[in-house]
Motif scaffolding. Structure first.
Motif, mmCIF file in Angstrom:
data_model
loop_
_atom_site.group_PDB
_atom_site.id
_atom_site.type_symbol
_atom_site.label_atom_id
_atom_site.label_comp_id
_atom_site.label_asym_id
_atom_site.label_seq_id
_atom_site.Cartn_x
_atom_site.Cartn_y
_atom_site.Cartn_z
ATOM 1 N N GLU A 8 0.841 -1.191 0.000
ATOM 2 C CA GLU A 8 0.000 0.000 0.000
ATOM 3 C C GLU A 8 0.884 1.251 0.000
ATOM 4 O O GLU A 8 1.913 1.301 0.656
ATOM 5 N N SER A 9 0.477 2.270 -0.744
ATOM 6 C CA SER A 9 1.251 3.513 -0.770
ATOM 7 C C SER A 9 1.185 4.206 0.593
ATOM 8 O O SER A 9 0.245 4.003 1.363
ATOM 9 N N VAL A 10 2.168 5.032 0.858
ATOM 10 C CA VAL A 10 2.158 5.841 2.080
ATOM 11 C C VAL A 10 0.918 6.723 2.065
ATOM 12 O O VAL A 10 0.241 6.877 3.086
ATOM 13 N N LEU A 53 1.146 22.629 -2.656
ATOM 14 C CA LEU A 53 1.914 21.824 -1.700
ATOM 15 C C LEU A 53 1.223 20.485 -1.451
ATOM 16 O O LEU A 53 1.875 19.440 -1.418
ATOM 17 N N LYS A 54 -0.081 20.508 -1.293
ATOM 18 C CA LYS A 54 -0.813 19.255 -1.073
ATOM 19 C C LYS A 54 -0.654 18.326 -2.274
ATOM 20 O O LYS A 54 -0.383 17.134 -2.110
ATOM 21 N N TRP A 55 -0.814 18.864 -3.467
ATOM 22 C CA TRP A 55 -0.662 18.036 -4.671
ATOM 23 C C TRP A 55 0.734 17.434 -4.740
ATOM 24 O O TRP A 55 0.902 16.263 -5.059
ATOM 25 N N PHE A 56 1.745 18.263 -4.440
ATOM 26 C CA PHE A 56 3.125 17.782 -4.499
ATOM 27 C C PHE A 56 3.347 16.642 -3.505
ATOM 28 O O PHE A 56 3.866 15.582 -3.864
ATOM 29 N N LEU A 57 2.988 16.861 -2.255
ATOM 30 C CA LEU A 57 3.214 15.842 -1.226
ATOM 31 C C LEU A 57 2.419 14.576 -1.513
ATOM 32 O O LEU A 57 2.942 13.466 -1.390
ATOM 33 N N LEU A 117 8.087 10.949 6.689
ATOM 34 C CA LEU A 117 7.684 12.302 6.306
ATOM 35 C C LEU A 117 8.698 13.336 6.767
ATOM 36 O O LEU A 117 9.100 14.213 5.988
ATOM 37 N N THR A 118 9.116 13.252 8.018
ATOM 38 C CA THR A 118 10.063 14.256 8.522
ATOM 39 C C THR A 118 11.394 14.165 7.792
ATOM 40 O O THR A 118 12.016 15.196 7.498
ATOM 41 N N ASP A 119 11.828 12.965 7.453
ATOM 42 C CA ASP A 119 13.059 12.807 6.688
ATOM 43 C C ASP A 119 12.920 13.482 5.322
ATOM 44 O O ASP A 119 13.820 14.190 4.869
ATOM 45 N N HIS A 120 11.786 13.297 4.689
ATOM 46 C CA HIS A 120 11.536 13.929 3.392
ATOM 47 C C HIS A 120 11.501 15.451 3.532
ATOM 48 O O HIS A 120 12.094 16.172 2.719
ATOM 49 N N PHE A 121 10.822 15.955 4.547
ATOM 50 C CA PHE A 121 10.766 17.402 4.768
ATOM 51 C C PHE A 121 12.178 17.977 4.924
ATOM 52 O O PHE A 121 12.497 19.037 4.382
ATOM 53 N N GLU A 122 13.030 17.283 5.674
ATOM 54 C CA GLU A 122 14.397 17.757 5.891
ATOM 55 C C GLU A 122 15.173 17.808 4.582
ATOM 56 O O GLU A 122 15.886 18.786 4.309
#
Length: 133
Positions: A8-10, A53-57, A117-122
């Protein structure tokens, strides 16, 4: 409970559109009063900024391809090149994103996904820095 190793996708595993909408809404609720980030956002297009931003994430994490359908390829560095993004701005963006993430319960976003998610944000925040300290 799904794990990061399932097929399943994130995006689907953490609640899909509703969760990403809540995450992005929490971020943008903080922006208007922020001394560093507010000047970078168009006051008359906060809804547009929210959607982008929502579309991107969502797309990045396996959701609908709305970003590409509406904006083309992400090309984040190019899209942010005209903004003065120094280390302070990147850290503030990261802080506000993490504040928003903290407002979403762990039942919706379990710790393993939260870490992803936090790793990606960083990584994104660091990649967008285009001005020296």
């Amino acid at each position: 409970m799904t794990t990061p190793n399932s097929a399943e996708s994130v995006y689907d595993a953490i609640g899909g559109d509703a969760t990403f909408d809540k995450l992005v809404a929490g971020f943008y609720a903080q922006v208007p009063d922020d001394d560093i980030l507010a000047p970078m956002y168009p006051k008359d297009d906060m809804e547009g900024a929210h959607n982008r931003l929502k579309w991107f994430l969502a797309q990045y994490w396996g959701g609908p391809q709305e970003f590409s359908e509406n904006r083309g390829r992400p090309a984040l560095r190019m899209r942010h090149a005209h903004f003065h993004v120094d280390r302070a701005a990147a850290l503030r963006w990261l802080e506000l994103m993490n504040n928003s993430l903290a407002q979403i319960d762990e039942e919706t976003i379990p710790p393993a996904y939260r870490h992803m998610l936090t790793d990606h944000f960083e990584r994104v925040a660091g990649m967008l820095v285009n001005q020296p300290d």
